[in-house]
Design a protein around this motif. Structure first.
Motif, PDB file in Angstrom:
ATOM      1  N   GLU A 333       1.038  -1.304  -0.091  1.00  0.00           N
ATOM      2  CA  GLU A 333      -0.086   0.283  -0.214  1.00  0.00           C
ATOM      3  C   GLU A 333       1.040   1.434  -0.136  1.00  0.00           C
ATOM      4  N   GLU A 334       2.128   0.996   0.703  1.00  0.00           N
ATOM      5  CA  GLU A 334       2.687   2.648   1.039  1.00  0.00           C
ATOM      6  C   GLU A 334       3.980   2.633  -0.619  1.00  0.00           C
ATOM      7  N   LYS A 335       4.258   1.257  -1.507  1.00  0.00           N
ATOM      8  CA  LYS A 335       4.360   1.719  -2.707  1.00  0.00           C
ATOM      9  C   LYS A 335       3.583   1.558  -3.476  1.00  0.00           C
ATOM     10  N   PHE A 336       2.076   1.847  -3.175  1.00  0.00           N
ATOM     11  CA  PHE A 336       0.912   2.333  -3.991  1.00  0.00           C
ATOM     12  C   PHE A 336       0.408   4.174  -3.663  1.00  0.00           C
ATOM     13  N   PHE A 337       1.137   4.265  -3.009  1.00  0.00           N
ATOM     14  CA  PHE A 337       0.616   6.226  -2.422  1.00  0.00           C
ATOM     15  C   PHE A 337       2.265   6.795  -3.315  1.00  0.00           C
ATOM     16  N   LYS A 338       3.377   6.209  -2.846  1.00  0.00           N
ATOM     17  CA  LYS A 338       3.829   6.639  -3.607  1.00  0.00           C
ATOM     18  C   LYS A 338       4.022   6.426  -5.294  1.00  0.00           C
ATOM     19  N   ALA A 339       3.827   5.454  -6.044  1.00  0.00           N
ATOM     20  CA  ALA A 339       4.106   5.969  -7.101  1.00  0.00           C
ATOM     21  C   ALA A 339       2.312   6.284  -7.849  1.00  0.00           C
ATOM     22  N   ALA A 340       1.024   6.537  -6.772  1.00  0.00           N
ATOM     23  CA  ALA A 340       0.104   6.890  -7.371  1.00  0.00           C
ATOM     24  C   ALA A 340       0.249   8.802  -7.065  1.00  0.00           C
ATOM     25  N   GLU A 341       1.213   8.719  -6.302  1.00  0.00           N
ATOM     26  CA  GLU A 341       1.600  10.364  -6.625  1.00  0.00           C
ATOM     27  C   GLU A 341       2.343  10.772  -7.637  1.00  0.00           C
TER      28      GLU A 341
END
Length: 385
Positions: A333-341
């Motif tokens: 999920e943390e990887k998802f947030f960074k990629a989304a940004e």
């Protein structure tokens, strides 16, 4: 004179202008770009007054029109009956957790019923205990706020002064079908409702309620203003010793113009209300919210468990979709947030108390914006199966 910026902007190719990102934040939520541009254009010189809206007297004719237009447009959008008043209160909606029992209850002589379906109704329930007797009709915390008890299992009081619930739980992603409340609370008991995060996202039969309140920073404007729609007979319950800042009757008598209202906040709300009227009103907002939320939930449900929404399908919020990745894999999920940004998609992190992903689909989020989000989610899933 035109203000210019030398800041470099990034083109995220997400269908927005001015280098803006897709803001799926739960609050402050995104505003319609049209509203922001109009406010920008009028900021230095409001309608030829030579002053900013923030500098105008709240008793002057220029601001008085802004105030009255906001009230009349809100009445038009929600078809608010004449036996209801509209109050604009300073501060956040959480002030009403105390403000409501202080105004409407006669101390411990009264009992009030609370339907507890998430973090915000739980907080309201706990705060009301300081002022009166409170009965939890149903408390869904034991289910992690993933569903709502059937009305046949509600434990209502025999003589409740009012029935309180939260229409949409922003933290846990639960939305109540209003009809389920109307059909199971006697007409003699006023229904009071916190509509902060789905306010103005669908038509509402105001006549079914004794009081509706909502913070503006989701679908109605910016933080710092709370709207209260209250049946006029309930105003008489306000007691003389209720502090002026909370006193519904005094606020009504003074048209919410005492102790300098947050004029800029009301101005922005007024622009949003005009935008809603121009863009099809609440019927169109409801249609669009159903479209956007169905797109997202259908994608999640068909992702073979990569994305999951644990909320009972009958109660899934159209406004705040709470999602886990790989059954709550926090590193993923943390990887998802960074990629989304990096893709210009922001504020999709779940509330700190529950974690996960939260996607807020307020009125200003377009269908195109949801398509961009889903394309990113599909790409992320393919790369991280």
């Amino acid at each position: 004179y035109i203000m210019t910026s030398t800041n470099n902007t990034v083109d995220y190719n997400n269908g927005l202008t001015h280098g803006r990102v897709l803001n799926f934040g739960a609050g402050p939520g995104c505003l319609p770009e049209e509203v922001l541009l109009e406010a920008q254009q009028e900021l230095l010189n409001f309608q030829g007054s030579g002053k900013s809206i923030m500098e105008l007297s709240h008793r002057g004719k220029e601001y008085s029109k802004v105030h009255e237009d906001a009230k009349s447009n809100l009445r038009l959008l929600l078809n608010i009956p004449e036996n209801y008043d509209i109050l604009f209160l300073q501060g956040g909606a959480t002030s009403l957790f105390a403000g409501i029992p202080i105004n409407l209850c006669n101390g411990n002589n009264d009992t009030i019923d609370y339907l507890v379906t998430g973090a915000w109704s739980k907080s309201a329930y706990n705060e009301a205990k300081m002022y009166t007797k409170v009965n939890a009709v149903a408390d869904m915390e034991s289910t992690k706020f993933r569903t709502v008890a059937e009305p046949s299992d509600w434990k209502r009081s025999d003589n409740a002064s009012y029935f309180y619930y939260c229409d949409n739980e922003t933290v846990h992603g639960v939305e109540m079908p209003s009809q389920q409340v109307y059909d199971n609370v006697p007409a003699s008991i006023p229904i009071l409702c916190d509509m902060s995060s789905n306010f103005l996202s669908r038509p509402v039969d105001v006549s079914k309620f004794g009081l509706i309140y909502a913070g503006a920073q989701k679908n109605a404007g910016i933080a710092g203003i709370t709207i209260v729609i209250i049946r006029k007979d309930l105003l008489q319950k306000s007691k003389p010793d209720t502090p002026n800042v909370f006193n519904f009757l005094k606020k009504s008598q003074q048209n919410s113009l005492d102790n300098t209202p947050p004029t800029f906040n009301i101005y922005i709300m007024g622009l949003v209300l005009k935008w809603l009227l121009k863009n099809g009103g609440l019927d169109e907002m409801s249609r669009l919210s159903q479209t956007k939320s169905h797109m997202l939930y259908d994608f999640v449900d068909n992702s073979n468990g990569f994305y999951t929404c644990y909320i009972d399908k009958k109660y899934r919020s159209r406004m705040n979709a709470c999602i886990r990745i790989k059954d709550g894999d926090e590193a993923m999920e943390e990887k998802f947030f960074k990629a989304a940004e990096k893709h210009g998609i922001t504020d999709v992190k779940g509330h700190r108390s529950v974690g996960g992903v939260r996607v807020s689909l307020y009125n200003a989020i377009t269908v195109r914006g949801v398509e961009v989000l889903l394309a990113f989610m599909k790409e992320f899933m393919a790369q991280n199966q």
